[in-house]
Design an enzyme around this catalytic site. Structure first.
Site, PDB file in Angstrom:
ATOM      1  N   ASP A 135      -2.168  -1.472   9.790  1.00 34.91           N
ATOM      2  CA  ASP A 135      -2.117  -1.235   8.499  1.00 34.91           C
ATOM      3  C   ASP A 135      -2.649  -2.447   8.038  1.00 34.91           C
ATOM      4  O   ASP A 135      -3.413  -3.253   7.211  1.00 34.91           O
ATOM      5  CB  ASP A 135      -0.859  -1.324   7.819  1.00 34.91           C
ATOM      6  CG  ASP A 135      -0.278   0.236   7.475  1.00 34.91           C
ATOM      7  OD1 ASP A 135      -1.505   1.095   7.942  1.00 34.91           O
ATOM      8  OD2 ASP A 135       0.879   0.546   7.888  1.00 34.91           O
ATOM      9  N   LYS A 158       1.009  -1.160   0.213  1.00 31.44           N
ATOM     10  CA  LYS A 158      -0.195   0.131   0.275  1.00 31.44           C
ATOM     11  C   LYS A 158       1.109   1.580  -0.594  1.00 31.44           C
ATOM     12  O   LYS A 158       2.223   1.585   0.182  1.00 31.44           O
ATOM     13  CB  LYS A 158      -1.235  -0.034   1.326  1.00 31.44           C
ATOM     14  CG  LYS A 158      -0.554  -0.120   2.608  1.00 31.44           C
ATOM     15  CD  LYS A 158      -0.263   1.806   3.077  1.00 31.44           C
ATOM     16  CE  LYS A 158       0.808   2.179   3.873  1.00 31.44           C
ATOM     17  NZ  LYS A 158       1.671   2.672   4.828  1.00 31.44           N
TER      18      LYS A 158
HETATM   19  O1  C5P Z   1       0.411  -1.132  14.920  1.00 32.83           O
HETATM   20  P1  C5P Z   1       1.409  -0.930  13.874  1.00 32.83           P
HETATM   21  O2  C5P Z   1       3.131  -2.072  15.179  1.00 32.83           O
HETATM   22  O3  C5P Z   1       1.797  -1.779  12.826  1.00 32.83           O
HETATM   23  O4  C5P Z   1       1.996   0.753  14.516  1.00 32.83           O
HETATM   24  C1  C5P Z   1       4.045   0.294  14.818  1.00 32.83           C
HETATM   25  C2  C5P Z   1       4.245   1.795  15.154  1.00 32.83           C
HETATM   26  O5  C5P Z   1       3.503   3.147  14.884  1.00 32.83           O
HETATM   27  C3  C5P Z   1       3.577   1.711  16.482  1.00 32.83           C
HETATM   28  O6  C5P Z   1       4.014   1.214  17.320  1.00 32.83           O
HETATM   29  C4  C5P Z   1       3.441   2.837  17.206  1.00 32.83           C
HETATM   30  O7  C5P Z   1       4.898   3.630  18.235  1.00 32.83           O
HETATM   31  C5  C5P Z   1       3.690   3.375  15.663  1.00 32.83           C
HETATM   32  N1  C5P Z   1       2.151   4.307  15.312  1.00 32.83           N
HETATM   33  C6  C5P Z   1       0.849   5.467  15.949  1.00 32.83           C
HETATM   34  N2  C5P Z   1       0.026   5.690  15.574  1.00 32.83           N
HETATM   35  C7  C5P Z   1      -0.811   5.218  14.872  1.00 32.83           C
HETATM   36  C8  C5P Z   1      -0.417   4.190  13.404  1.00 32.83           C
HETATM   37  C9  C5P Z   1       1.110   3.723  14.314  1.00 32.83           C
HETATM   38  O8  C5P Z   1       1.784   6.243  16.918  1.00 32.83           O
HETATM   39  N3  C5P Z   1      -1.920   5.566  13.823  1.00 32.83           N
END
Ligand code: C5P
Length: 315
Positions: A161, A36
């Site tokens: 995601d 994406k």
């Molecule tokens: O959810 P995911 O593990 O993909 O996100 C990776 C990191 O990105 C999270 O640990 C966070 O620090 C940051 N993040 C965030 N806000 C979001 C998505 C991701 O702060 N909406």
């Protein structure tokens, strides 16, 4: 003289097979897992759970991993052709499989193969899309009967995601990115995507983000209106990602690549996610192809891509 296939014993024929033939024979069910890009990415604030409140337009492109499955044996076994990702329980795809195995107490095992084409640590949801494909694949192969809504909920627990990767197409993501509104009837984009030879940590980019350093915020309403009118000029003008304010400061090369893409004919260019991948949107395929050929000399991980149309593949 080269031996004909019919002259070979079974064993010799097997040795003569390409690795991909072997893979195709062994893993008898395949799903495509597309990358994406974020066409816009706005941050509305920080949440009590530490995540950031987003409003982001996400879009699937034709850079795809392929995930192979084979039922049988014991437990979950994961393999990959990539040296860049772990082939064990650290991999988000493995975690996705484990989630379903535990939830449904599955007894028969599964073998999973990740054919990795999406660059890692690139802002392209490569890990999330593999995990989404594993949820979809196991749901189908084991007839678990999970509906889209349940898959989206399970995916959201794995990563922000993952739900979008399950839904596919083009969608506006809110919340952590998991509250999705599909946006239909958009244009088919022609894209050149450049992944420079460094990775960026998503969590570090988010934690360094400061609202007061953003010069201009995305206008998602205007973006959606341009998108649904298939007005590619307006769409290009509305490209905006507030995380560039962090990543470009750390890596000015991201700005150089954006400039280079525009000089080579892109209507506009933007960093995807937390970076460092940069994509440019082109009106004409031939111009895009020339830009791709040119930039590829400097950045080997440069891809000529377009909008992904949902589909799956059986080998
Ligand atoms: O959810 P995911 O593990 O993909 O996100 C990776 C990191 O990105 C999270 O640990 C966070 O620090 C940051 N993040 C965030 N806000 C979001 C998505 C991701 O702060 N909406």
């Amino acid at each position: 003289m080269q031996a004909q296939r019919s002259d070979l014993t079974d064993h010799e024929a097997r040795l003569n097979m390409s690795a991909s033939d072997l893979k195709a024979q062994h893993f008898n069910y395949w799903i495509e897992a597309p990358a994406k890009i974020n066409l816009t990415l706005d941050i509305k604030g920080k949440r009590p759970d530490g995540y950031h409140e987003l409003e982001t337009m996400m879009h699937q492109i034709t850079l795809v991993d392929r995930i192979g499955f084979r039922r049988g044996g014991q437990g979950i076994r994961l393999n990959t052709d990539s040296p860049d990702i772990p082939a064990d329980e650290q991999n988000l795809a493995y975690k996705a499989a484990r989630l379903l195995f535990e939830k449904f107490n599955l007894q028969e095992g599964i073998q999973i193969f990740i054919e990795k084409n999406i660059p890692v640590g690139a802002g392209l949801a490569g890990g999330s899309t593999d995990a989404a494909a594993v949820l979809t694949g196991i749901n189908r192969l084991f007839d678990l009967g999970l509906e889209e809504k349940q898959l989206l909920e399970l995916g959201g627990g794995l990563g922000s995601d993952v739900p979008f990767c399950l839904l596919g197409g083009t969608a506006l993501g809110r919340g952590r990115g998991e509250i999705l509104t599909p946006i239909k009837n958009g244009p088919k984009l022609t894209i050149v995507l450049v992944k420079p030879d460094f990775q960026i940590s998503t969590s570090e980019v988010y934690s360094d983000f400061r609202m007061d350093r953003v010069k201009k915020f995305p206008d998602n309403e205007a973006f959606i209106s341009a998108w649904q009118s298939c007005d590619i000029i307006s769409v290009s003008r509305q490209l905006n990602n507030v995380l560039e304010s962090v990543s470009i400061q750390w890596h000015p090369r991201i700005a150089d690549i954006k400039e280079q893409l525009c000089e080579l004919g892109a209507l506009n260019a933007l960093m995807s996610g937390s970076g460092p991948s940069v994509f440019g949107i082109f009106t004409r395929y031939e111009i895009a192809r020339q830009a791709w050929a040119h930039i590829k000399q400097q950045y080997p991980q440069t891809y000529l891509l377009s909008t992904y149309k949902k589909g799956e593949k059986y080998d």
